[in-house]
Motif scaffolding. Structure first.
Motif, mmCIF file in Angstrom:
data_model
loop_
_atom_site.group_PDB
_atom_site.id
_atom_site.type_symbol
_atom_site.label_atom_id
_atom_site.label_comp_id
_atom_site.label_asym_id
_atom_site.label_seq_id
_atom_site.Cartn_x
_atom_site.Cartn_y
_atom_site.Cartn_z
ATOM 1 N N ALA A 423 49.151 52.660 55.286
ATOM 2 C CA ALA A 423 48.224 52.477 56.330
ATOM 3 C C ALA A 423 47.058 53.529 56.206
ATOM 4 C CB ALA A 423 48.781 52.454 57.679
ATOM 5 N N ARG A 424 47.508 54.590 55.565
ATOM 6 C CA ARG A 424 46.716 55.800 55.409
ATOM 7 C C ARG A 424 45.972 55.879 54.231
ATOM 8 N NH1 ARG A 424 49.394 60.978 58.254
ATOM 9 N NH2 ARG A 424 47.361 61.637 57.823
ATOM 10 N N ILE A 425 46.056 55.068 53.158
ATOM 11 C CA ILE A 425 45.686 55.214 51.845
ATOM 12 C C ILE A 425 44.713 53.814 51.453
ATOM 13 C CG2 ILE A 425 47.575 56.585 51.184
ATOM 14 C CD1 ILE A 425 48.780 54.387 49.366
ATOM 15 N N ALA A 426 44.191 53.962 50.204
ATOM 16 C CA ALA A 426 43.279 53.018 49.660
ATOM 17 C C ALA A 426 43.468 53.101 48.329
ATOM 18 C CB ALA A 426 42.077 52.927 50.128
ATOM 19 N N MET A 427 43.593 51.739 47.586
ATOM 20 C CA MET A 427 43.771 51.779 45.824
ATOM 21 C C MET A 427 42.357 51.269 45.520
ATOM 22 S SD MET A 427 47.690 50.979 44.896
ATOM 23 C CE MET A 427 47.307 51.911 43.370
ATOM 24 N N VAL A 428 41.745 51.821 44.554
ATOM 25 C CA VAL A 428 40.667 51.470 43.614
ATOM 26 C C VAL A 428 41.106 51.095 42.608
ATOM 27 C CG1 VAL A 428 38.548 51.860 43.085
ATOM 28 C CG2 VAL A 428 39.267 53.090 45.164
ATOM 29 N N PRO A 429 41.269 49.844 42.027
ATOM 30 C CA PRO A 429 41.627 49.031 40.824
ATOM 31 C C PRO A 429 40.451 49.454 39.673
ATOM 32 C CG PRO A 429 41.182 47.341 42.207
ATOM 33 C CD PRO A 429 40.948 48.568 43.206
ATOM 34 N N GLN A 430 41.406 49.484 38.407
ATOM 35 C CA GLN A 430 40.389 49.374 37.614
ATOM 36 C C GLN A 430 39.363 48.137 37.157
ATOM 37 O OE1 GLN A 430 42.136 50.351 33.763
ATOM 38 N NE2 GLN A 430 40.272 50.394 32.553
ATOM 39 N N ARG A 431 40.083 46.996 37.527
ATOM 40 C CA ARG A 431 39.196 45.527 37.376
ATOM 41 C C ARG A 431 39.176 45.145 38.892
ATOM 42 N NH1 ARG A 431 42.893 45.640 33.157
ATOM 43 N NH2 ARG A 431 41.972 45.385 31.024
ATOM 44 N N PRO A 432 38.033 45.134 39.217
ATOM 45 C CA PRO A 432 37.400 44.358 40.609
ATOM 46 C C PRO A 432 37.956 43.184 40.528
ATOM 47 C CG PRO A 432 35.334 44.882 39.317
ATOM 48 C CD PRO A 432 36.561 45.240 38.359
ATOM 49 N N HIS A 433 38.149 42.544 41.588
ATOM 50 C CA HIS A 433 38.371 41.068 42.106
ATOM 51 C C HIS A 433 37.622 40.969 43.496
ATOM 52 C CE1 HIS A 433 40.303 37.335 42.361
ATOM 53 N NE2 HIS A 433 40.473 37.633 43.626
ATOM 54 N N PHE A 434 36.597 40.033 43.521
ATOM 55 C CA PHE A 434 36.056 39.659 44.714
ATOM 56 C C PHE A 434 36.467 38.184 45.130
ATOM 57 C CE2 PHE A 434 33.419 42.531 42.505
ATOM 58 C CZ PHE A 434 32.983 43.486 43.382
ATOM 59 N N PRO A 435 37.218 38.068 46.329
ATOM 60 C CA PRO A 435 37.779 36.438 46.558
ATOM 61 C C PRO A 435 36.530 35.826 47.194
ATOM 62 C CG PRO A 435 38.310 38.343 48.292
ATOM 63 C CD PRO A 435 37.595 39.051 47.030
ATOM 64 N N ASP A 436 36.947 34.673 47.508
ATOM 65 C CA ASP A 436 35.459 33.760 48.009
ATOM 66 C C ASP A 436 35.578 34.010 49.518
ATOM 67 O OD1 ASP A 436 33.877 31.638 48.358
ATOM 68 O OD2 ASP A 436 35.247 29.935 48.387
ATOM 69 N N GLU A 437 34.636 35.283 49.679
ATOM 70 C CA GLU A 437 34.361 35.735 51.124
ATOM 71 C C GLU A 437 33.137 36.409 50.844
ATOM 72 O OE1 GLU A 437 37.474 37.606 52.797
ATOM 73 O OE2 GLU A 437 37.632 39.391 51.495
ATOM 74 N N THR A 438 32.355 36.375 51.967
ATOM 75 C CA THR A 438 31.208 37.334 52.206
ATOM 76 C C THR A 438 31.460 38.770 51.684
ATOM 77 O OG1 THR A 438 31.202 37.824 54.473
ATOM 78 C CG2 THR A 438 30.243 35.900 53.864
ATOM 79 N N LEU A 439 30.559 39.434 51.118
ATOM 80 C CA LEU A 439 30.830 41.025 50.835
ATOM 81 C C LEU A 439 30.897 41.627 52.090
ATOM 82 C CD1 LEU A 439 30.511 42.924 48.545
ATOM 83 C CD2 LEU A 439 28.162 43.070 48.808
ATOM 84 N N GLY A 440 30.280 41.427 53.102
ATOM 85 C CA GLY A 440 30.970 42.086 54.340
ATOM 86 C C GLY A 440 32.121 41.779 54.782
ATOM 87 N N ASP A 441 32.626 40.611 54.722
ATOM 88 C CA ASP A 441 34.112 40.512 55.216
ATOM 89 C C ASP A 441 34.914 41.271 54.096
ATOM 90 O OD1 ASP A 441 33.497 38.986 57.168
ATOM 91 O OD2 ASP A 441 33.650 37.242 56.334
ATOM 92 N N TRP A 442 34.608 41.178 52.826
ATOM 93 C CA TRP A 442 35.250 41.866 51.840
ATOM 94 C C TRP A 442 35.516 43.377 51.961
ATOM 95 C CZ3 TRP A 442 33.828 45.364 47.693
ATOM 96 C CH2 TRP A 442 34.733 45.494 46.630
ATOM 97 N N LEU A 443 34.426 43.977 52.516
ATOM 98 C CA LEU A 443 34.459 45.503 52.542
ATOM 99 C C LEU A 443 35.132 45.758 53.923
ATOM 100 C CD1 LEU A 443 30.570 46.088 52.142
ATOM 101 C CD2 LEU A 443 32.377 46.938 50.648
#
Length: 556
Positions: A423-443
């Motif tokens: 809950a205190r960390i975030a991972m930034v993968p090498q290959r991005p993946h964008f699901p079928d949702e708006t960019l605002g919801d994804w962020l």
């Protein structure tokens, strides 16, 4: 040995039924009885047709029997249509439930505890093979129910009118299941070989696509195309083997059913012409009896024909279940924690590893000892394959440790603390993946509803969103269609910032980027550090590694 193989096959089929059929058996049973009732209405329709025609032949007024016969026929037709429609709805609902359940279990398990199976094999199982359970569920059980009851019902009706017709159907009918079972054994094995070939071909395609750049640099494009052609030919050969068996089964079935119906037609025809004066009870057949027998004879074979078609669906379904069972028993990496949202772990930000060894079922990965505190940065370096990405996964609590210890925020990283730590960390993968949702919801990964623009500006990604046609309402493709690789990485950083994470774990954030774009990523990381975030990157990039406070080589 033969008995052992037969026993293993029976056990496998019993497990398949328990896994696929048993959970939806009430629906299948109800659908089967409804379809059975619909099939049993045909003799009523056949009887009224024969009754009406025999009356016309006897010289009765045309409409005297036409209206009652038509009314009964139409009523039975409506009932049959309604029963078949409802039966089909139940069957398709049961099939959809089963496939959705198996797909959810498979995806969830592979995401949390992956096996050594390639992603292409898993994708083929999820997308191509699981739908093969649908015809097995929707066709086989009902076909078996109908084949178990309706032929006996029609046989009794045939014997009630003519013992010759009854004997004809009695002799011709059982030959169909015998040959069907013989062909079915070969069909099941052929279907299993086809399933294996589909998985192998998907693995090969994924391997070649991931290595396409190297293949072109080495001038091996023609060899790769030749390998793909050979694999495609092998799949075609195995698919044609399945089709040959299906056509053989259909030919045998049609031969015996056609012969049976033809013999009934010949007997009825010669009896009505007066050439045959035996075969019925108490005299020659009447026109009405003959028509009735001619109308029900094809329906005697129809349930057996349906069962033959469904037999191949069953073979394909059993092959899929066998693959699911094999995947169930595969060695896999256990997931640490429950993977559920929870309150963040207390304590000051910090990560320290000591003597960590990660065993993922292959060669053990020895991780270096590291220590990082709040607002500090660290680069994990080393050649490909030494375990940099594994180190990030271990620090995130995503893989179990074989030995050693990881301490986070002055707590040991265990199954009890892993969810709170994540809950205190975030991972930034090498290959991005964008699901079928708006960019605002994804962020907004944690659905806080907070304004994402400060995070976008900090990651130098605000200009990317501003030039998109729909801004934050834009839906990017899975791989980020409409943005470049560097822009996708900056959006990933903005997402990590917007999550409120205190530690960012980034896997090759500048890989394959030009120096200017890589410099923008590094500058964004520095701004994140200035705001008090800690950063650990796995990288081959000497420029990025030099920009970090510490550099630790993995695999030394």
């Amino acid at each position: 040995m033969v008995d052992e193989e037969a026993g293993a096959t029976r056990n496998s089929r019993n497990r398949a039924k328990a896994r696929i059929i048993a959970p939806v058996y009430p629906q299948l049973r109800l659908a089967g009885w409804m379809s059975l009732l619909a099939g049993a209405l045909w003799p009523v329709q056949a009887a009224v047709i024969a009754w009406a025609v025999s009356g016309w032949a006897a010289g009765l007024p045309t409409m005297e029997r036409a209206w009652p016969a038509a009314a009964v026929f139409v009523l039975c037709a409506i009932l049959r249509a309604g029963l078949e429609h409802r039966s089909g709805a139940l069957l398709h609902e049961a099939a959809d439930q089963t496939i959705a359940r198996e797909r959810a279990v498979l995806i969830t398990r592979e995401a949390r505890s992956p096996s050594d199976e390639g992603s292409a094999s898993i994708a083929a199982l999820v997308v191509q093979k699981l739908p093969l359970l649908h015809p097995w569920i929707t066709r086989y059980h009902v076909a078996m129910t109908r084949a178990s009851v309706l032929p006996v019902f029609f046989l009794v009706l045939a014997f009630s009118q003519s013992w010759v017709v009854g004997l004809t159907l009695l002799v011709a009918g059982p030959l169909i299941p015998v040959f069907m079972a013989l062909v079915g054994m070969a069909a099941e094995e052929a279907a299993r070989r086809q399933m294996d070939e589909i998985a192998t071909m998907n693995d090969m395609v994924m391997d070649r696509l991931s290595a396409m750049l190297d293949i072109r640099l080495l001038g091996a494009a023609d060899r790769a195309a030749e390998d793909f052609s050979d694999r495609a030919e092998s799949l075609r050969s195995k698919t044609m083997a399945v089709l040959r068996i299906a056509f053989l089964s259909s030919t045998v079935l049609e031969l015996f059913s056609a012969l049976g119906v033809a013999m009934v037609a010949v007997f009825v025809g010669f009896t009505l012409l007066g050439e045959i004066d035996f075969g019925s009870w108490g005299g020659r057949l009447t026109l009405g009896q003959g028509l009735f027998l001619l109308l029900i004879a094809p329906e005697f074979f129809q349930p057996l024909r349906d069962l033959s078609a469904a037999w191949h669906d069953r073979a394909a379904g059993l092959a899929v279940v066998a693959e699911l069972d094999a995947l169930d028993g595969a060695d896999r990496v256990a997931f640490v924690g429950d993977g559920l949202p929870c309150a963040a772990l207390d304590g000051p930000m910090g990560v320290a590893t000591c003597g960590v060894v990660v065993d993922l079922g292959r060669a053990p990965v020895h991780l270096p000892d590291i220590a990082i505190g709040k607002a500090q940065t660290l680069a994990l370096t080393g050649p490909s394959g030494v375990g940099k990405s594994t180190a990030l996964a271990a620090i995130a609590g995503l893989v179990p440790l074989h030995s050693g210890a990881i301490n986070v925020c002055h707590h040991p990283l265990t199954a009890k603390t892993a969810d709170a730590w994540r809950a205190r960390i975030a991972m930034v993968p090498q290959r991005p993946h964008f699901p079928d949702e708006t960019l605002g919801d994804w962020l907004d990964t944690r659905q806080t509803g907070a304004d994402p623009w400060p995070a976008l500006r900090l990651a130098d990604a605000d200009d990317i969103v501003k030039r998109l046609p729909e801004g934050l309402e834009t839906r990017l493709g899975e791989t980020g269609g409409g943005v470049s690789g560097g822009e996708a990485r900056r959006l990933l950083l903005a997402r990590a910032i917007h999550s409120g994470a205190e530690l960012i774990l980034a896997d090759e954030p500048t890989a394959d980027l030009d120096p200017e774009t890589a410099g923008r990523i590094i500058a964004a990381l520095h701004r994140m550090q200035a705001q008090g975030r800690s950063i650990i990157v796995a990288t081959h990039d000497p420029q990025l590694a030099a920009a970090m406070d510490q550099q630790v080589e993995v695999g030394r």
